[in-house]
Design an enzyme around this catalytic site. Structure first.
Site, mmCIF file in Angstrom:
data_model
loop_
_atom_site.group_PDB
_atom_site.id
_atom_site.type_symbol
_atom_site.label_atom_id
_atom_site.label_comp_id
_atom_site.label_asym_id
_atom_site.label_seq_id
_atom_site.Cartn_x
_atom_site.Cartn_y
_atom_site.Cartn_z
ATOM 1 N N CYS A 86 0.811 -1.223 0.000
ATOM 2 C CA CYS A 86 0.000 0.000 0.000
ATOM 3 C C CYS A 86 0.836 1.260 0.000
ATOM 4 O O CYS A 86 0.297 2.344 -0.150
ATOM 5 C CB CYS A 86 -0.928 -0.006 1.227
ATOM 6 S SG CYS A 86 -0.041 0.172 2.791
ATOM 7 N N GLN A 87 2.151 1.153 0.168
ATOM 8 C CA GLN A 87 2.951 2.384 0.317
ATOM 9 C C GLN A 87 2.772 3.334 -0.851
ATOM 10 O O GLN A 87 2.826 4.550 -0.701
ATOM 11 C CB GLN A 87 4.451 2.038 0.464
ATOM 12 C CG GLN A 87 4.789 1.365 1.772
ATOM 13 C CD GLN A 87 4.777 -0.147 1.642
ATOM 14 O OE1 GLN A 87 4.017 -0.710 0.863
ATOM 15 N NE2 GLN A 87 5.610 -0.796 2.420
#
Length: 323
Positions: A86-87
């Site tokens: 998700c970064q």
């Protein structure tokens, strides 16, 4: 031949491939939902996550880096699960979306599922994936799943609406070969929150978790908050506020250093501490004893928790899918 009850149960087991597995949130969710399943393999590259996974799900093969997996070498499976990194979409991360190579790991999901054609796919990502900035990326995710033959539904769900006092908003994407009934929603029924932040906290906490007077004073100067609280509450350092709604902010990796427990004064002094390992996992839907933490360090365990799936909400989603 007469099929025994045990053989029938084996035949009805859902075969799962657990990608970007972390501590195995999908497996824990299926177990909590009491859905018969068998994990035929998983994919994870982070050493501490692998260690935690193997402590809790013994004897399952790790196929390693998803970019190097040959789909034809995977056993057949019915259900692909994955909280792809998700970064790239997170406000706490780089926010580059598809421009970030981690954002393109979604295409590894498509590459594998196009060959293996499982009946079901369940994916999870941060709320940022729904933002205007990533609208094109999200549309591409949906269209790619449709291109390889899936019907798709998605929901933005928050842990606090389903029994856990954590403000954790996540995008859930469900894809299936089957027809999805009109007006069917992936979202479980919302629940009134019965427990608050203080109910999650341990009764006895070692002094090592507490910050000293200078550290506490520094945080007060930084956040400008009034730490004279009536009960233990969550301090959201990132947004410079105390959560008087009695809910925890979104758990993140420890290095973000954004969350503290504020306690009522003791001997006239403010009290501030870190959230313990056990509290981290309680906030991710675990009951004490449900996860074997082994000898992993505080940082390692809390990183795994921050990147994991809330198994409480996962179990409710699984029930919704398989009922």
């Amino acid at each position: 031949k007469i099929i025994t009850k045990m053989e029938k149960e084996e035949m009805n087991k859902i075969r799962v491939f657990d990608a970007f597995a972390g501590y195995g949130g999908a497996s824990f969710g299926l177990k909590k939902a009491e859905i018969p399943h068998e994990v035929i393999g998983y994919s994870e590259i982070h050493p501490h996550s692998i260690k935690l996974y193997e402590l809790n799900h013994k004897g399952i093969k790790n196929f390693g880096d998803i970019t190097e997996i040959n789909p034809n070498e995977l056993p057949d499976f019915d259900f692909f699960t994955g909280g792809f990194p998700c970064q790239a979409f997170s406000s706490a991360g780089s926010n580059h979306g598809e421009l970030d190579t981690r954002g393109t790991l979604f295409y590894e999901i498509i590459r594998i599922c196009e060959v293996k054609q499982p009946d079901f796919i369940l994916l999870e990502n941060v709320k940022g994936l729904f933002s205007n900035r990533h609208k094109k990326t999200f549309s591409k995710i949906i269209s790619e799943l449709q291109r390889i033959g899936y019907n798709v539904v998605y929901e933005l769900l928050n842990s606090k609406d389903f029994g856990i006092p954590q403000n954790r908003e996540r995008v859930w994407i469900f894809a299936t070969k089957k027809d999805i009934p009109k007006n069917w929603s992936l979202a479980p029924e919302k629940e009134k929150l019965e427990i608050t932040f203080k109910d999650i906290l341990e009764k006895e906490v070692h002094e090592n978790y507490y910050k000293n007077e200078d550290q506490t004073k520094r945080v007060i100067e930084l956040t400008k908050v009034d730490m004279d609280v009536p009960e233990p509450l969550c301090l959201d350092i990132y947004n410079k506020r105390i959560r008087y709604d009695k809910i925890c902010m979104t758990i993140t990796e420890p290095h973000h250093n954004t969350m503290r427990v504020i306690e009522p004064k003791k001997d006239g002094k403010f009290r501030m501490r870190k959230v313990t390992e056990k509290e981290h996992f309680r906030l991710m839907g675990f009951k004490d004893g449900e996860i074997n933490m082994g000898d992993l360090s505080y940082t390692e365990l809390c990183r795994c928790a921050g990147n994991g799936w809330d198994i409480n909400i996962v179990s409710k989603i699984m029930k919704k899918i398989f009922n």
